[in-house]
Enzyme design. Structure first.
Site, PDB file in Angstrom:
ATOM      1  N   HIS A   1      16.725   8.253  -5.513  1.00 50.54           N
ATOM      2  CA  HIS A   1      17.335   9.009  -6.614  1.00 50.54           C
ATOM      3  C   HIS A   1      18.858   8.891  -6.573  1.00 50.54           C
ATOM      4  O   HIS A   1      19.506   8.628  -7.583  1.00 50.54           O
ATOM      5  CB  HIS A   1      16.960  10.487  -6.504  1.00 50.54           C
ATOM      6  CG  HIS A   1      15.518  10.792  -6.791  1.00 50.54           C
ATOM      7  ND1 HIS A   1      14.846  10.279  -7.877  1.00 50.54           N
ATOM      8  CD2 HIS A   1      14.626  11.585  -6.134  1.00 50.54           C
ATOM      9  CE1 HIS A   1      13.597  10.732  -7.884  1.00 50.54           C
ATOM     10  NE2 HIS A   1      13.446  11.516  -6.835  1.00 50.54           N
TER      11      HIS A   1
ATOM     12  N   HIS B   1      13.033   8.708  -0.055  1.00 49.76           N
ATOM     13  CA  HIS B   1      12.716   9.108  -1.434  1.00 49.76           C
ATOM     14  C   HIS B   1      13.970   9.604  -2.158  1.00 49.76           C
ATOM     15  O   HIS B   1      14.307   9.134  -3.260  1.00 49.76           O
ATOM     16  CB  HIS B   1      11.651  10.204  -1.407  1.00 49.76           C
ATOM     17  CG  HIS B   1      11.271  10.714  -2.764  1.00 49.76           C
ATOM     18  ND1 HIS B   1      10.153  10.288  -3.437  1.00 49.76           N
ATOM     19  CD2 HIS B   1      11.871  11.631  -3.586  1.00 49.76           C
ATOM     20  CE1 HIS B   1      10.080  10.905  -4.601  1.00 49.76           C
ATOM     21  NE2 HIS B   1      11.105  11.735  -4.714  1.00 49.76           N
ATOM     22  N   GLU B   2      14.683  10.533  -1.537  1.00 50.15           N
ATOM     23  CA  GLU B   2      15.865  11.108  -2.177  1.00 50.15           C
ATOM     24  C   GLU B   2      16.998  10.090  -2.261  1.00 50.15           C
ATOM     25  O   GLU B   2      17.798  10.126  -3.208  1.00 50.15           O
ATOM     26  CB  GLU B   2      16.323  12.361  -1.422  1.00 50.15           C
ATOM     27  CG  GLU B   2      15.293  13.486  -1.377  1.00 50.15           C
ATOM     28  CD  GLU B   2      14.819  13.923  -2.750  1.00 50.15           C
ATOM     29  OE1 GLU B   2      15.586  13.752  -3.727  1.00 50.15           O
ATOM     30  OE2 GLU B   2      13.685  14.417  -2.863  1.00 50.15           O
TER      31      GLU B   2
END
Length: 421
Positions: free
Chosen positions: A22, A18-19
């Site tokens: 980003h 997920h990170e």
């Protein structure tokens, strides 16, 4: 697999992917990413690569990517400050020393008159040379060292707030999107390795150990015409008939290599929690397909179906039918992970894929402190033509985070009551 290890691995992978979404898109947009963190709280591991510090923190409750310009810079150098300057080979300032200047004898001590580390990248300052004000050019990758802790400066063009609403939105949306990608890839691999169940035909796949069907002479690939005197055309029809006859002898008629065969099978029983009764079993699995096409279709279909279930559950909030029993916190997820791990690695991977989809959808909810809430502010900025005041937005996210934390405590207490009390 030990439940604790399984939980750590699964959550670590889900949060990291997920990170990473980003981080990757933010860097492609030219945003300076100061830190990529797994977990919250005190650091237990830290390493720097290129411009980003990668950390693992004590509390495994999520993660974050700290982008320059999301929050106001913590250190403000005002006129009159004495700072130390270290220069690179191009005579540009490569380090700015704030405090503890005596530890850097190579630094030139100056008294700041004007400083701009965002646009002009320059420092105007008085020196001990009595030459009046001098102007120093600052390297765009200059380190600001405060109490011996270095952090790279962030020129305005490297800050999150300077980017267009589209680039901001893509950097925020990339996190949840990677959770959907991860779930799809995980399910695709399960399909390729373990096979995709084929439920269209009433046929036999692999047999379990001590299978009554195998002992009765049935073989993998046999296509069933009727069972217990009832005609069947697909897997669901066949299993439904078998479940109606626990601990009974049933007749099975099937086709093998174009020839009709008939035999009797002694079923055994298993307690079914959904129907709350004993159901019949013959120890056979559905046939599987290991092809790439079937695996891709399986991955996409499963992601869609899981998403649909999650949205159906969320819709209960609108109708007023929502209950805390529909959601699980860390305790509940820990318990379900243990159950999934006890069944087998492929079931555990499927469970992890479901969690990944859930993480992606929940993060897209338009709530403060979540990615969806940040996207809402970016959308408002695009319509309004200018961003919301960062301090006001930060305050809203802070209260949103506090409410989410309180909700998590309530859900965790509900899990404890359900599983242990």
């Amino acid at each position: 697999m030990d439940t604790f290890i399984a939980v750590i691995i699964i959550f670590g992978v889900l949060v990291a992917v997920h990170e990473w979404g980003h981080l990757y898109v933010a860097k492609k947009a030219g945003i300076l990413c100061r830190e990529f963190a797994i977990g919250f709280g005190p650091k237990i591991f830290s390493t720097k690569r290129n411009e980003t510090v990668y950390t693992v923190r004590l509390l495994p409750l999520g993660g974050f990517v700290r982008m320059a310009g999301e929050d106001p810079e913590e250190v403000e150098i005002k006129p009159g400050y004495e700072i130390g300057l270290v220069f690179n080979a191009n005579e540009q300032v490569s380090k700015i020393i704030v405090n503890n200047k005596s530890k850097h004898p190579e630094a030139k001590i100056v008294s700041v008159e004007r400083i701009d580390l965002e646009e002009r990248l320059m420092i105007e300052a008085y020196t001990d040379d009595e030459e009046g004000i001098q102007t120093f050019s600052v390297d765009e990758k200059c380190d600001l060292i405060v109490d011996e802790k270095a952090e790279q400066i962030a020129p305005l063009n490297r800050q999150f707030r300077s980017k267009s609403p589209l680039k901001k939105a893509l950097a925020i949306f990339a996190g949840p999107m990677m959770n959907f990608v991860l779930a799809f890839v995980a399910l695709l691999l399960v399909g390729l390795v373990n096979g995709v169940p084929q439920y269209d035909n009433a046929a036999f796949g692999e047999f379990s150990d001590n299978s009554p069907a195998k002992e009765a002479g049935l073989e993998q690939g046999d296509e069933v015409n009727s069972i217990a005197g009832e005609s069947v055309s697909n897997w669901d029809e066949m299993t439904a008939v078998i479940q109606e006859h626990p601990n009974e002898e049933i007749n099975v008629e099937a086709i093998r290599d174009g020839e009709r065969i008939s035999t009797s099978v002694e079923t055994y029983s298993r307690y079914d929690e959904m129907s709350e009764q004993e159901v019949g079993m013959i120890g056979v699995q559905a046939p599987t397909d290991h092809s790439l096409i079937q695996s891709v279709q399986y991955g996409g279909t499963q992601v869609f179906e899981v998403s649909k279930v999650i949205f159906d559950t969320l819709s209960l909030i609108i109708t007023g039918e929502f209950s805390l029993d529909f959601v699980s916190g860390p305790v509940g997820i820990y318990n379900y992970t243990g159950e999934a791990a006890s069944i087998g690695i492929f079931f555990l991977i499927q469970f992890a894929a479901m969690l990944s989809v859930n993480l992606g959808i929940v993060n897209l909810l338009p709530l403060p402190a979540l990615d969806g809430g940040r996207l809402l502010f970016i959308g408002y900025e695009a319509i309004r033509g200018k961003p919301v005041d960062p301090q006001k937005e930060g305050l809203i996210h802070f209260f949103g985070f506090a409410l989410l934390f309180l909700f998590m405590l309530v859900v965790t207490w509900n899990d404890i009551n359900n599983f242990f009390l």
